[in-house]
Design a protein around this motif. Structure first.
Motif, PDB file in Angstrom:
ATOM      1  N   SER A 225       4.295  -4.242  29.436  1.00 57.88           N
ATOM      2  CA  SER A 225       4.103  -4.907  30.724  1.00 57.88           C
ATOM      3  C   SER A 225       4.044  -3.858  31.826  1.00 57.88           C
ATOM      4  O   SER A 225       4.510  -2.724  31.664  1.00 57.88           O
ATOM      5  CB  SER A 225       5.247  -5.889  30.995  1.00 57.88           C
ATOM      6  OG  SER A 225       6.442  -5.167  31.276  1.00 57.88           O
TER       7      SER A 225
ATOM      8  N   CYS B  22      13.551 -13.447  23.633  1.00 63.78           N
ATOM      9  CA  CYS B  22      13.224 -12.027  23.580  1.00 63.78           C
ATOM     10  C   CYS B  22      14.166 -11.311  22.620  1.00 63.78           C
ATOM     11  O   CYS B  22      15.147 -11.878  22.156  1.00 63.78           O
ATOM     12  CB  CYS B  22      13.344 -11.399  24.970  1.00 63.78           C
ATOM     13  SG  CYS B  22      12.190 -12.067  26.173  1.00 63.78           S
TER      14      CYS B  22
ATOM     15  N   GLU C 211       9.130  -8.996  23.351  1.00 55.12           N
ATOM     16  CA  GLU C 211       8.898 -10.302  22.743  1.00 55.12           C
ATOM     17  C   GLU C 211       7.757 -10.192  21.755  1.00 55.12           C
ATOM     18  O   GLU C 211       6.891  -9.326  21.883  1.00 55.12           O
ATOM     19  CB  GLU C 211       8.608 -11.370  23.797  1.00 55.12           C
ATOM     20  CG  GLU C 211       7.328 -11.167  24.571  1.00 55.12           C
ATOM     21  CD  GLU C 211       7.108 -12.215  25.655  1.00 55.12           C
ATOM     22  OE1 GLU C 211       8.028 -12.992  25.943  1.00 55.12           O
ATOM     23  OE2 GLU C 211       6.001 -12.235  26.214  1.00 55.12           O
ATOM     24  N   TYR C 212       7.806 -11.035  20.743  1.00 53.38           N
ATOM     25  CA  TYR C 212       6.729 -11.102  19.761  1.00 53.38           C
ATOM     26  C   TYR C 212       5.695 -12.094  20.275  1.00 53.38           C
ATOM     27  O   TYR C 212       6.046 -13.127  20.824  1.00 53.38           O
ATOM     28  CB  TYR C 212       7.257 -11.592  18.410  1.00 53.38           C
ATOM     29  CG  TYR C 212       8.130 -10.596  17.700  1.00 53.38           C
ATOM     30  CD1 TYR C 212       7.584  -9.492  17.053  1.00 53.38           C
ATOM     31  CD2 TYR C 212       9.503 -10.768  17.644  1.00 53.38           C
ATOM     32  CE1 TYR C 212       8.387  -8.590  16.377  1.00 53.38           C
ATOM     33  CE2 TYR C 212      10.317  -9.864  16.968  1.00 53.38           C
ATOM     34  CZ  TYR C 212       9.753  -8.784  16.340  1.00 53.38           C
ATOM     35  OH  TYR C 212      10.548  -7.889  15.671  1.00 53.38           O
ATOM     36  N   GLN C 213       4.436 -11.781  20.066  1.00 52.02           N
ATOM     37  CA  GLN C 213       3.354 -12.676  20.441  1.00 52.02           C
ATOM     38  C   GLN C 213       2.427 -12.845  19.251  1.00 52.02           C
ATOM     39  O   GLN C 213       2.210 -11.899  18.499  1.00 52.02           O
ATOM     40  CB  GLN C 213       2.572 -12.113  21.631  1.00 52.02           C
ATOM     41  CG  GLN C 213       3.409 -11.956  22.871  1.00 52.02           C
ATOM     42  CD  GLN C 213       2.613 -11.387  24.028  1.00 52.02           C
ATOM     43  OE1 GLN C 213       1.694 -10.601  23.845  1.00 52.02           O
ATOM     44  NE2 GLN C 213       2.980 -11.787  25.231  1.00 52.02           N
ATOM     45  N   GLY C 214       1.897 -14.031  19.074  1.00 55.92           N
ATOM     46  CA  GLY C 214       0.945 -14.252  17.992  1.00 55.92           C
ATOM     47  C   GLY C 214       1.542 -14.044  16.628  1.00 55.92           C
ATOM     48  O   GLY C 214       1.073 -13.210  15.882  1.00 55.92           O
ATOM     49  N   SER C 215       2.575 -14.775  16.317  1.00 50.16           N
ATOM     50  CA  SER C 215       3.272 -14.706  15.032  1.00 50.16           C
ATOM     51  C   SER C 215       3.611 -13.274  14.635  1.00 50.16           C
ATOM     52  O   SER C 215       3.338 -12.832  13.527  1.00 50.16           O
ATOM     53  CB  SER C 215       2.502 -15.427  13.931  1.00 50.16           C
ATOM     54  OG  SER C 215       1.261 -14.804  13.700  1.00 50.16           O
ATOM     55  N   GLN C 216       4.188 -12.543  15.558  1.00 51.16           N
ATOM     56  CA  GLN C 216       4.732 -11.200  15.368  1.00 51.16           C
ATOM     57  C   GLN C 216       3.682 -10.123  15.118  1.00 51.16           C
ATOM     58  O   GLN C 216       4.007  -9.010  14.723  1.00 51.16           O
ATOM     59  CB  GLN C 216       5.801 -11.191  14.285  1.00 51.16           C
ATOM     60  CG  GLN C 216       6.946 -12.113  14.599  1.00 51.16           C
ATOM     61  CD  GLN C 216       8.070 -12.016  13.597  1.00 51.16           C
ATOM     62  OE1 GLN C 216       8.014 -11.259  12.646  1.00 51.16           O
ATOM     63  NE2 GLN C 216       9.120 -12.778  13.821  1.00 51.16           N
TER      64      GLN C 216
ATOM     65  N   LEU D 178       5.171  -7.137  22.829  1.00 51.47           N
ATOM     66  CA  LEU D 178       5.043  -6.833  24.247  1.00 51.47           C
ATOM     67  C   LEU D 178       6.392  -6.360  24.760  1.00 51.47           C
ATOM     68  O   LEU D 178       7.360  -7.130  24.790  1.00 51.47           O
ATOM     69  CB  LEU D 178       4.586  -8.060  25.033  1.00 51.47           C
ATOM     70  CG  LEU D 178       4.535  -7.896  26.559  1.00 51.47           C
ATOM     71  CD1 LEU D 178       3.502  -6.838  26.954  1.00 51.47           C
ATOM     72  CD2 LEU D 178       4.240  -9.230  27.224  1.00 51.47           C
TER      73      LEU D 178
END
Length: 87
Positions: free
Chosen positions: A6, A53, A67-72, A76
């Motif tokens: 970020s 998170c 944090e995980y995005q899109g099933s890990q 991010l």
């Protein structure tokens, strides 16, 4: 696994961390990518302000929250700093 940062993380990374600590983060990130459950990282889920998170130890007192995005498949990194700065 894809790693993203970020804008807030990037700003904190460059303003709060010494060059030595930035290198330490790089080493811990490599370790994380090789083995996300390595005991040295102490990766654990968070609650409260950072519910959903995860936290990763960078050094004795420095933490990186992500944090995980899109099933890990994507990680991010949101913020980085000392325990007192983050919590």
């Amino acid at each position: 696994m894809i790693v993203r940062y970020s804008k807030r993380f990037q700003k904190q990374f460059h303003s709060r961390l010494s060059p030595k600590m930035r290198q330490q983060f790089g080493r811990r990130l490599e370790l994380f990518l090789a083995n996300p459950r390595h005991s040295r990282l102490n990766v654990h889920s968070l609650s409260g302000k950072y519910a959903g998170c995860w936290s990763m130890n960078v050094s004795g007192d420095v933490r990186a929250i992500f944090e995980y995005q899109g099933s890990q498949a994507v990680i991010l990194f949101l913020v980085i700093g000392t325990h007192a700065q983050l919590y």
